[in-house]
Design a protein around this motif. Structure first.
Motif, PDB file in Angstrom:
ATOM      1  N   TRP A 138      -1.649  -4.182  -3.763  1.00  0.00           N
ATOM      2  CA  TRP A 138      -2.168  -3.953  -5.119  1.00  0.00           C
ATOM      3  C   TRP A 138      -1.497  -4.896  -6.107  1.00  0.00           C
TER       4      TRP A 138
ATOM      5  N   GLN B 121       0.830  -1.202   0.000  1.00  0.00           N
ATOM      6  CA  GLN B 121       0.000   0.000   0.000  1.00  0.00           C
ATOM      7  C   GLN B 121       0.865   1.254   0.000  1.00  0.00           C
ATOM      8  N   HIS B 122       1.924   1.243   0.785  1.00  0.00           N
ATOM      9  CA  HIS B 122       2.824   2.402   0.850  1.00  0.00           C
ATOM     10  C   HIS B 122       3.450   2.684  -0.515  1.00  0.00           C
ATOM     11  N   TYR B 123       3.935   1.641  -1.172  1.00  0.00           N
ATOM     12  CA  TYR B 123       4.581   1.834  -2.471  1.00  0.00           C
ATOM     13  C   TYR B 123       3.572   2.319  -3.513  1.00  0.00           C
ATOM     14  N   TYR B 124       2.376   1.751  -3.454  1.00  0.00           N
ATOM     15  CA  TYR B 124       1.316   2.158  -4.380  1.00  0.00           C
ATOM     16  C   TYR B 124       0.999   3.644  -4.213  1.00  0.00           C
ATOM     17  N   GLU B 125       0.843   4.093  -2.977  1.00  0.00           N
ATOM     18  CA  GLU B 125       0.509   5.498  -2.723  1.00  0.00           C
ATOM     19  C   GLU B 125       1.613   6.429  -3.188  1.00  0.00           C
ATOM     20  N   GLU B 126       2.874   6.004  -3.048  1.00  0.00           N
ATOM     21  CA  GLU B 126       4.008   6.854  -3.393  1.00  0.00           C
ATOM     22  C   GLU B 126       4.353   6.841  -4.877  1.00  0.00           C
TER      23      GLU B 126
ATOM     24  N   THR C 223      -4.055   3.900 -12.637  1.00  0.00           N
ATOM     25  CA  THR C 223      -4.674   3.257 -11.489  1.00  0.00           C
ATOM     26  C   THR C 223      -5.498   2.043 -11.901  1.00  0.00           C
TER      27      THR C 223
ATOM     28  N   GLY D 104      -0.224   6.437  -6.862  1.00  0.00           N
ATOM     29  CA  GLY D 104      -1.048   7.485  -6.271  1.00  0.00           C
ATOM     30  C   GLY D 104      -0.638   8.889  -6.646  1.00  0.00           C
ATOM     31  N   HIS D 105       0.608   9.072  -7.075  1.00  0.00           N
ATOM     32  CA  HIS D 105       1.098  10.390  -7.480  1.00  0.00           C
ATOM     33  C   HIS D 105       0.887  10.670  -8.962  1.00  0.00           C
TER      34      HIS D 105
END
Length: 261
Positions: free
Chosen positions: A187, A153-158, A169, A161-162
Motif C-alpha cells: 500500500w 500488506q501485513h502492516y496495513y492490515e494491522e 483507508t 485495517g483496524h
C-alpha cells in the motif's frame, strides 16, 4: 546470554537520486535526513533513545521498541517527516534537496545481546523499499515527492485495517510488488493523500486549483487532465517504461513490474 525474538515495527528510508552528487553533497543530504527524522520523532512524541537507528549509507533503518504501537510509525510520523523534508528543500540548493522513499513492515526479529537486530522481516522491508511502485510514487509530479512511503500488506492490515484514528483507508493506494523472489500486495502513501503531506485536508491543489481526489497523483508538466466520468468506470492507463499501471476509478492502482533480465 542467548538472543531473544521480539515482534517489532520497522521503517527503512532511502534518499532517491543520492548517487553522483559527490562526497560533500552526500554527507550533507545524509545529515539533512537524520535531522528531519530526529525532528519528526520529537514532534510525533517518540523517544529517540528507544528507537534503533542504523545508517545505511544513502538512507537509514529504524527499529521501533517492542512496546510502541505499530500505528506510531505512520501517523503523525510520516506527515511530520514529509513536512520537515519539504522545509529543508525550500532552503536547499538543487544538489542538496531531498526526495525520500520509505518502507514500513513488522515481524518477529532476532535481538542479540550486542544490540544487533536481524531476521527475515528485513528482507521484505528491503524489497518494498526497492520496488518499482514506490520508485514511481517518489517522482510523482514535476518536482517529485518529498516523501513517498509503502506499507506491507501485513502492516496495513494491522494498522489501517483496524481503523486507528488518523489512518484513513482512502489515503493509501494498492500496488502489486514484484522484486526478485518477493511478490506481494502493498500500500502506497504519497502526496495528495488525505493524511498529508500538504497539511489541512492533506490535498494538494490539482489542475486549475481544484482539490485532488484521494489517491490522485499530481499532474506532470504537459499532461492533459482526464475528462470527468463515472467513478465506477475502470480506466486502463499504460505507463511508459517497463511496467503497467491499472488505475481504478476510486483511486486504487495495480502496478505490474515487468522485470528485465
Amino acid at each position: 546470554m542467548n538472543p531473544k525474538y521480539e515482534y517489532r515495527a520497522l521503517l527503512a528510508c532511502d534518499i532517491a537520486g543520492s548517487a553522483g552528487r559527490g562526497q560533500q553533497r552526500l554527507q550533507e543530504i545524509r545529515s539533512a535526513l537524520r535531522s528531519a527524522l530526529s525532528s519528526a520523532l520529537d514532534l510525533a512524541e517518540l523517544d529517540r533513545r528507544d528507537v534503533s537507528y542504523v545508517d545505511t549509507g544513502d538512507g537509514c533503518r529504524l527499529v521501533a521498541p517492542a512496546r510502541l504501537p505499530k500505528a506510531g510509525l505512520l501517523v503523525p510520523l510520516l506527515p511530520e517527516l514529509s513536512a520537515r523534508i519539504r522545509e529543508h528543500n525550500r532552503q536547499a540548493g538543487p544538489d542538496t534537496r531531498l526526495r525520500v522513499r520509505a518502507a514500513v513492515h513488522a515481524g518477529e526479529v532476532r535481538c542479540d545481546p550486542d544490540g544487533t537486530v536481524s531476521g527475515t522481516p528485513f528482507e521484505a522491508l528491503a524489497r518494498l523499499l526497492d520496488s518499482a511502485p514506490l520508485r514511481r510514487a517518489a517522482v510523482a509530479g514535476p518536482d517529485g515527492a518529498p516523501l513517498a512511503a509503502i506499507l506491507s500488506q501485513h502492516y496495513y492490515e494491522e494498522t489501517v485495517g483496524h481503523g486507528y484514528e488518523g489512518l484513513e483507508t482512502g489515503a493509501f493506494t494498492a500496488a502489486e510488488v514484484v522484486v526478485k523472489e518477493y511478490s506481494a500486495r502493498a500500500w502506497l502513501w504519497y502526496p495528495g493523500s488525505p493524511v498529508g503531506p500538504y497539511g489541512g485536508s492533506g490535498r494538494e491543489p490539482g489542475a486549475g486549483g481544484r482539490p485532488m481526489e484521494a489517491g490522485q497523483r499530481p499532474m506532470e508538466a504537459g499532461q492533459r487532465p482526464m475528462e470527468a466520468g463515472p467513478r465506477t468506470v475502470e480506466q486502463l492507463v499504460r505507463a511508459t517504461g517497463n511496467g503497467t499501471v491499472f488505475a481504478v476509478g476510486r483511486g486504487d492502482q495495480h502496478i505490474r513490474y515487468n522485470e528485465r533480465g
